[in-house]
Design a protein around this motif. Structure first.
Motif, PDB file in Angstrom:
ATOM      1  N   LEU A  28     -16.518  40.362  27.846  1.00 17.95           N
ATOM      2  CA  LEU A  28     -17.756  39.587  27.934  1.00 17.95           C
ATOM      3  C   LEU A  28     -18.126  39.315  29.394  1.00 17.95           C
ATOM      4  O   LEU A  28     -19.302  39.423  29.776  1.00 17.95           O
ATOM      5  N   LEU A  29     -17.160  38.962  30.203  1.00 15.24           N
ATOM      6  CA  LEU A  29     -17.427  38.740  31.622  1.00 15.24           C
ATOM      7  C   LEU A  29     -17.937  40.015  32.288  1.00 15.24           C
ATOM      8  O   LEU A  29     -18.859  39.982  33.116  1.00 15.24           O
ATOM      9  N   THR A  30     -17.338  41.142  31.919  1.00 10.43           N
ATOM     10  CA  THR A  30     -17.776  42.425  32.474  1.00 10.43           C
ATOM     11  C   THR A  30     -19.199  42.752  32.040  1.00 10.43           C
ATOM     12  O   THR A  30     -20.008  43.250  32.839  1.00 10.43           O
ATOM     13  N   ALA A  33     -21.595  40.664  34.089  1.00 16.70           N
ATOM     14  CA  ALA A  33     -21.654  41.156  35.465  1.00 16.70           C
ATOM     15  C   ALA A  33     -22.459  42.453  35.544  1.00 16.70           C
ATOM     16  O   ALA A  33     -23.239  42.649  36.487  1.00 16.70           O
ATOM     17  N   CYS A  34     -22.294  43.329  34.566  1.00 19.44           N
ATOM     18  CA  CYS A  34     -23.063  44.584  34.552  1.00 19.44           C
ATOM     19  C   CYS A  34     -24.554  44.311  34.410  1.00 19.44           C
ATOM     20  O   CYS A  34     -25.391  45.019  34.987  1.00 19.44           O
ATOM     21  N   THR A  35     -24.895  43.290  33.643  1.00 18.12           N
ATOM     22  CA  THR A  35     -26.293  42.875  33.547  1.00 18.12           C
ATOM     23  C   THR A  35     -26.805  42.466  34.927  1.00 18.12           C
ATOM     24  O   THR A  35     -27.928  42.803  35.319  1.00 18.12           O
ATOM     25  N   GLY A  36     -25.965  41.743  35.670  1.00 14.89           N
ATOM     26  CA  GLY A  36     -26.336  41.351  37.024  1.00 14.89           C
ATOM     27  C   GLY A  36     -26.530  42.540  37.943  1.00 14.89           C
ATOM     28  O   GLY A  36     -27.491  42.589  38.720  1.00 14.89           O
ATOM     29  N   PHE A  37     -25.644  43.532  37.860  1.00 11.12           N
ATOM     30  CA  PHE A  37     -25.790  44.730  38.693  1.00 11.12           C
ATOM     31  C   PHE A  37     -27.127  45.418  38.400  1.00 11.12           C
ATOM     32  O   PHE A  37     -27.824  45.859  39.313  1.00 11.12           O
ATOM     33  N   LEU A  38     -27.448  45.501  37.121  1.00  9.01           N
ATOM     34  CA  LEU A  38     -28.685  46.157  36.707  1.00  9.01           C
ATOM     35  C   LEU A  38     -29.903  45.437  37.276  1.00  9.01           C
ATOM     36  O   LEU A  38     -30.836  46.072  37.799  1.00  9.01           O
ATOM     37  N   ALA A  52     -26.811  45.371  44.793  1.00  8.16           N
ATOM     38  CA  ALA A  52     -25.970  45.745  43.654  1.00  8.16           C
ATOM     39  C   ALA A  52     -24.571  46.190  44.090  1.00  8.16           C
ATOM     40  O   ALA A  52     -23.568  45.760  43.516  1.00  8.16           O
ATOM     41  N   GLU A  53     -24.495  47.069  45.071  1.00 12.62           N
ATOM     42  CA  GLU A  53     -23.183  47.575  45.492  1.00 12.62           C
ATOM     43  C   GLU A  53     -22.280  46.483  46.062  1.00 12.62           C
ATOM     44  O   GLU A  53     -21.098  46.402  45.681  1.00 12.62           O
ATOM     45  N   PRO A  54     -22.775  45.630  46.976  1.00  8.02           N
ATOM     46  CA  PRO A  54     -21.898  44.537  47.428  1.00  8.02           C
ATOM     47  C   PRO A  54     -21.449  43.635  46.281  1.00  8.02           C
ATOM     48  O   PRO A  54     -20.311  43.156  46.270  1.00  8.02           O
ATOM     49  N   GLN A  55     -22.336  43.428  45.307  1.00 11.26           N
ATOM     50  CA  GLN A  55     -21.971  42.591  44.162  1.00 11.26           C
ATOM     51  C   GLN A  55     -20.887  43.258  43.321  1.00 11.26           C
ATOM     52  O   GLN A  55     -19.975  42.590  42.816  1.00 11.26           O
ATOM     53  N   MET A  56     -20.975  44.583  43.163  1.00 14.17           N
ATOM     54  CA  MET A  56     -19.944  45.318  42.427  1.00 14.17           C
ATOM     55  C   MET A  56     -18.594  45.201  43.117  1.00 14.17           C
ATOM     56  O   MET A  56     -17.550  45.031  42.462  1.00 14.17           O
ATOM     57  N   PRO A 351     -24.599  32.388  36.774  1.00 13.16           N
ATOM     58  CA  PRO A 351     -23.221  32.866  36.975  1.00 13.16           C
ATOM     59  C   PRO A 351     -23.031  34.340  36.663  1.00 13.16           C
ATOM     60  O   PRO A 351     -23.462  34.837  35.621  1.00 13.16           O
ATOM     61  N   LEU A 352     -22.402  35.033  37.618  1.00 16.50           N
ATOM     62  CA  LEU A 352     -22.046  36.459  37.531  1.00 16.50           C
ATOM     63  C   LEU A 352     -23.258  37.380  37.550  1.00 16.50           C
ATOM     64  O   LEU A 352     -23.108  38.600  37.449  1.00 16.50           O
ATOM     65  N   VAL A 353     -24.463  36.820  37.666  1.00 16.97           N
ATOM     66  CA  VAL A 353     -25.686  37.617  37.696  1.00 16.97           C
ATOM     67  C   VAL A 353     -26.384  37.471  39.041  1.00 16.97           C
ATOM     68  O   VAL A 353     -26.764  38.465  39.664  1.00 16.97           O
ATOM     69  N   SER A 354     -26.556  36.241  39.517  1.00 17.51           N
ATOM     70  CA  SER A 354     -27.181  36.016  40.818  1.00 17.51           C
ATOM     71  C   SER A 354     -26.335  36.626  41.935  1.00 17.51           C
ATOM     72  O   SER A 354     -25.104  36.645  41.866  1.00 17.51           O
TER      73      SER A 354
END
Length: 379
Positions: A28-30, A33-38, A52-56, A351-354
């Protein structure tokens, strides 16, 4: 000791602990986070290298930290709880003295190549300390005035330091998160009723202080309240952010405009589109379906944490897990309420998106502690 007793009272050891991780929580956390990358890819106009890349990279490091902390014995977190609270208070004092100023607030410490926001650490340190306190305290004393005063001071001291930065959003989260841990520990509801009455009186006093020499808030914070009550009163000034956010939310409709098709974000109408207001971009591009789906992912994360807490017979581990779940809930609840105009803009990330490093790393480390509580619970 019988074989059944042995099974009930032991905890997994070595690599067997991997099997006992709360794997649904990891997935679920992943997913969040993937939603945030998108979304960070979208708001950057199709360029991954900007946000996106620094966040990854940060998420990858955070996940490594989470797995590492999951294997730390639960007694370790109990033993460092008070020390962590003291260190965080000292860091908050350091912020007031030598902190770095950005966007009108003094919230960060420059430690060589590291830029740290101690208030984020304080949210978790406070949870650890309150959980350890109520684990130590005899349950018959939980609601006695003297023993209630101690956790109240543990909450108010860092909160007062955070307010001076100023950071009203974090102050609200510290008070609310600490209150939830106290409630879960069994503190009488009469204390919470008294606090609610006090808050109502405080709000009245704050509003009355406006324009006086003893004003309790900065003028920009009063403007945020005005904007909250009537965003159209200053649509090009203080009300601009929330007005544009509401336009983006409304234009998404049921299914949204489509990935990277949001006009508010693409044409740079949205403020802080990669941080505090990223939820509006999601709602505009994926509509109600996308926004509700993210909310359900958040709700499931909180649900799995609460289930783990309620099935854990270690009082410290249970309260710590509830505290982390409450902190996580407050993050997304405050952020979503803020961008929808349900509460004033207070600068709390999704959280995990911004986009941001400190909040993501601290949250994933906190979930590592939740995993530690889950893995090492008595069986």
């Amino acid at each position: 000791m019988s074989y059944l007793d042995y099974k009930v009272t032991t905890t997994p050891t070595g690599f067997r602990k991997i099997l006992y991780l709360n794997w649904p929580l990891v997935f679920l956390l992943t997913a969040v986070a993937c939603t945030g990358f998108l979304m960070l890819y979208s708001v950057a106009g199709g360029r991954a290298s900007i946000w996106a890349e620094p966040q990854m990279e940060r998420f990858g490091a955070g996940m490594v930290a989470m797995f590492a902390l999951a294997f730390v014995p639960i007694w370790f977190w109990r033993s460092i709880s008070v020390v962590s609270w003291v260190v965080c208070v000292l860091l908050l004092v350091a912020v007031d003295l030598i902190g770095d100023i950005g966007m009108g607030a003094q919230r960060w410490l420059e430690l060589g190549p590291l830029r740290l926001q101690p208030s984020e650490l304080t949210k978790i340190a406070l949870v650890l300390t309150l959980a350890a306190y109520y684990d130590w305290l005899d349950i018959s004393k939980v609601s006695r005035p003297l023993w209630v005063l101690i956790p109240v001071l543990l909450i108010l001291i860092p909160t007062g330091l955070v307010v001076t930065q100023p950071d009203l959003g974090t102050a609200i989260m510290l008070i609310a998160g600490g209150g939830i841990v106290m409630f879960a520990a069994g503190v009488s509801l009469w204390y919470f009723a008294a606090v609610i009455a006090l808050v109502v009186g405080l709000v009245f006093t704050v509003m009355e202080s406006r324009g006086t020499d003893w004003a309790l808030l900065h003028e920009y914070q009063f403007r945020r309240i005005d904007t909250f009550l009537d965003p159209s009163s200053d649509p090009l000034g203080a009300g601009y952010n929330i007005t544009q956010a509401q336009i983006a939310l409304g234009s998404g409709g049921w299914a949204g405009r489509g990935f990277m098709q949001g006009t508010q974000s693409r044409l740079n109408f949205l403020p802080e589109k990669h941080t505090d207001f990223i939820f509006t971009t999601l709602a505009e591009e994926f509509g109600f379906v996308g926004a509700f789906s993210l909310l359900m992912l958040y709700a499931l994360i909180v649900g799995f944490c609460l289930y783990s807490a309620l099935t854990n017979r270690d009082r410290f581990a249970s309260l710590m897990t509830i505290g982390v779940a409450a902190t996580f809930f407050l993050y997304f609840a405050v952020n979503m309420s803020m961008v929808m105009g349900l509460m004033p803009v207070v600068g709390v990330p999704l959280p995990l998106v911004s986009y941001g490093g400190t909040a993501m790393m601290i949250l994933l480390m906190a979930f590592g502690m939740v995993q530690s509580a889950h893995v090492n619970r008595p069986r």
